[in-house]
Design a protein around this motif. Sequence first.
Motif, mmCIF file in Angstrom:
data_model
loop_
_atom_site.group_PDB
_atom_site.id
_atom_site.type_symbol
_atom_site.label_atom_id
_atom_site.label_comp_id
_atom_site.label_asym_id
_atom_site.label_seq_id
_atom_site.Cartn_x
_atom_site.Cartn_y
_atom_site.Cartn_z
ATOM 1 N N GLU A 101 -0.707 2.928 20.469
ATOM 2 C CA GLU A 101 -0.193 4.263 20.795
ATOM 3 C C GLU A 101 -0.050 4.449 22.304
ATOM 4 O O GLU A 101 0.933 5.021 22.786
ATOM 5 C CB GLU A 101 -1.110 5.337 20.216
ATOM 6 N N ASP A 132 3.005 2.442 23.474
ATOM 7 C CA ASP A 132 4.232 3.115 23.038
ATOM 8 C C ASP A 132 4.517 4.355 23.870
ATOM 9 O O ASP A 132 5.662 4.592 24.294
ATOM 10 C CB ASP A 132 4.131 3.513 21.563
ATOM 11 N N ASN A 133 3.490 5.161 24.102
ATOM 12 C CA ASN A 133 3.674 6.407 24.849
ATOM 13 C C ASN A 133 4.202 6.136 26.254
ATOM 14 O O ASN A 133 5.042 6.881 26.773
ATOM 15 C CB ASN A 133 2.373 7.197 24.913
ATOM 16 N N TYR A 134 3.697 5.055 26.883
ATOM 17 C CA TYR A 134 4.194 4.722 28.220
ATOM 18 C C TYR A 134 5.664 4.316 28.156
ATOM 19 O O TYR A 134 6.486 4.765 28.969
ATOM 20 C CB TYR A 134 3.376 3.605 28.875
ATOM 21 N N TYR A 149 7.930 5.045 25.918
ATOM 22 C CA TYR A 149 8.786 6.198 25.595
ATOM 23 C C TYR A 149 8.974 7.106 26.816
ATOM 24 O O TYR A 149 10.089 7.538 27.117
ATOM 25 C CB TYR A 149 8.177 7.028 24.466
ATOM 26 N N ASN A 168 12.313 9.430 20.759
ATOM 27 C CA ASN A 168 10.923 8.966 20.955
ATOM 28 C C ASN A 168 10.309 9.599 22.188
ATOM 29 O O ASN A 168 9.125 9.958 22.186
ATOM 30 C CB ASN A 168 10.902 7.434 21.081
ATOM 31 N N ARG A 169 11.108 9.743 23.218
ATOM 32 C CA ARG A 169 10.615 10.379 24.446
ATOM 33 C C ARG A 169 10.251 11.840 24.190
ATOM 34 O O ARG A 169 9.241 12.342 24.715
ATOM 35 C CB ARG A 169 11.683 10.301 25.530
ATOM 36 N N VAL A 205 6.764 12.333 22.870
ATOM 37 C CA VAL A 205 5.716 12.190 23.892
ATOM 38 C C VAL A 205 5.663 13.424 24.757
ATOM 39 O O VAL A 205 4.572 13.931 25.096
ATOM 40 C CB VAL A 205 5.967 10.934 24.762
ATOM 41 N N LYS A 242 3.751 16.359 23.350
ATOM 42 C CA LYS A 242 2.316 16.237 23.123
ATOM 43 C C LYS A 242 1.512 16.990 24.184
ATOM 44 O O LYS A 242 1.939 17.078 25.328
ATOM 45 C CB LYS A 242 1.900 14.755 23.130
#
Length: 394
Positions: free
Chosen positions: A328, A331-333, A335, A387-388, A391, A394
Amino acid sequence: MSNEETAQNNENKPADSVSGDEIITTESSVFDDIRHYRDDEVPEAIKSILENEELISGIYKRIFGFLPSFLSAMGKPLLKFILKLKFSKVKTIAQVQEYVARFMKGIIRDTTDGFTSSGFDKLDPKKGYLFISNHRDISLDPAFIDMACYFNHLDTVKIAIGDNLLRMKVATDLMRLNKSFIVKRSAQGRDKLKALAHLSEYIGRSIAENHNVWIAQREGRAKDGNDKTEDAILKMFYMYGKKQKMSFSEYVKTLNIVPVSITYEFDPGDKAKARELYETEKNGSYTKSQYEDIDSIVGGINGYKGRVHISAGDPLVGDFETPEALSEAIDNYIYANYQMYPSCLLSAGVDEGVTEEEKKKFNDRIAAIDEELRPYVKKMYAAPFFNRMKVVKK
């Protein structure tokens, strides 16, 4: 790395580093089946490459394709002679990579509208890092990361490549000269587990020796544009840590993992990827031709890319107790740092800040693609935008 630094690193390795009188390193014979070439193997590999008639013909065609065909009978032997003379003084991997850097500078000049990078200047050139990136192009992803390292005075990366790319000996030689090591995807059953453990140890030891390593976040390219780290890859990393009786969290910290987000404004393989997705959806499966991966490499190198940006994050230092938690974070980075070029925005239905010229450029590209493939291409370009957004919320 100096002999003194190597010796110092070996002092910090676990007891299984020593087998009889041999201190195991990533250049030891135990890793001969997967490691890249050593300096002492460079001359023989270059000799083998320059004896490959298919490669010589390809180079001749690329450089002298405008000449009448009857001249090739004289031109090819002359080209081979010149290449042998040119590369006779190349004796080390570092020298090989100087040629690769020159080649990549030409690729950047001729097939992009500019290459930029960020974050690499914050990394310590004396440390080894495990770069994990999204995967869009077979050869260019690590090549652009190498250029970012090169421009920021960092050691270039050892490159993880699947054994599906090694069907031709000349391709194997070229890749292993460029610091590529082999991932045995074709192994089955108990052999697969053994191969993964072997790979895990090679990667772990590479980082311990202060080498940089690159591996994609997933097996195979993200053909639909949806970048997602596979937990199985992170579990593979831990196999060597588990052997040392370390927890997942403890071992991850030793790997100095750096998430990397790669953005191509235009993917040279967008049409081919869309064709594969279309055929799979229509027929239930897609069968690659024997050398399709090699063709993808050539197409990626020669194809137009627009702007290219590589963003490297800070090494991950959190207490990641599970592969899912680490996945996770990676992925977050990826995105959050994917560049929102017009190809991405327009495909997602966003035109704010996009100029009329940029719209025309994108629309002209889409119009040149077969009609049935256009929805797949647009979805591919749009996926990073959505996807961005996940993030950002969040």
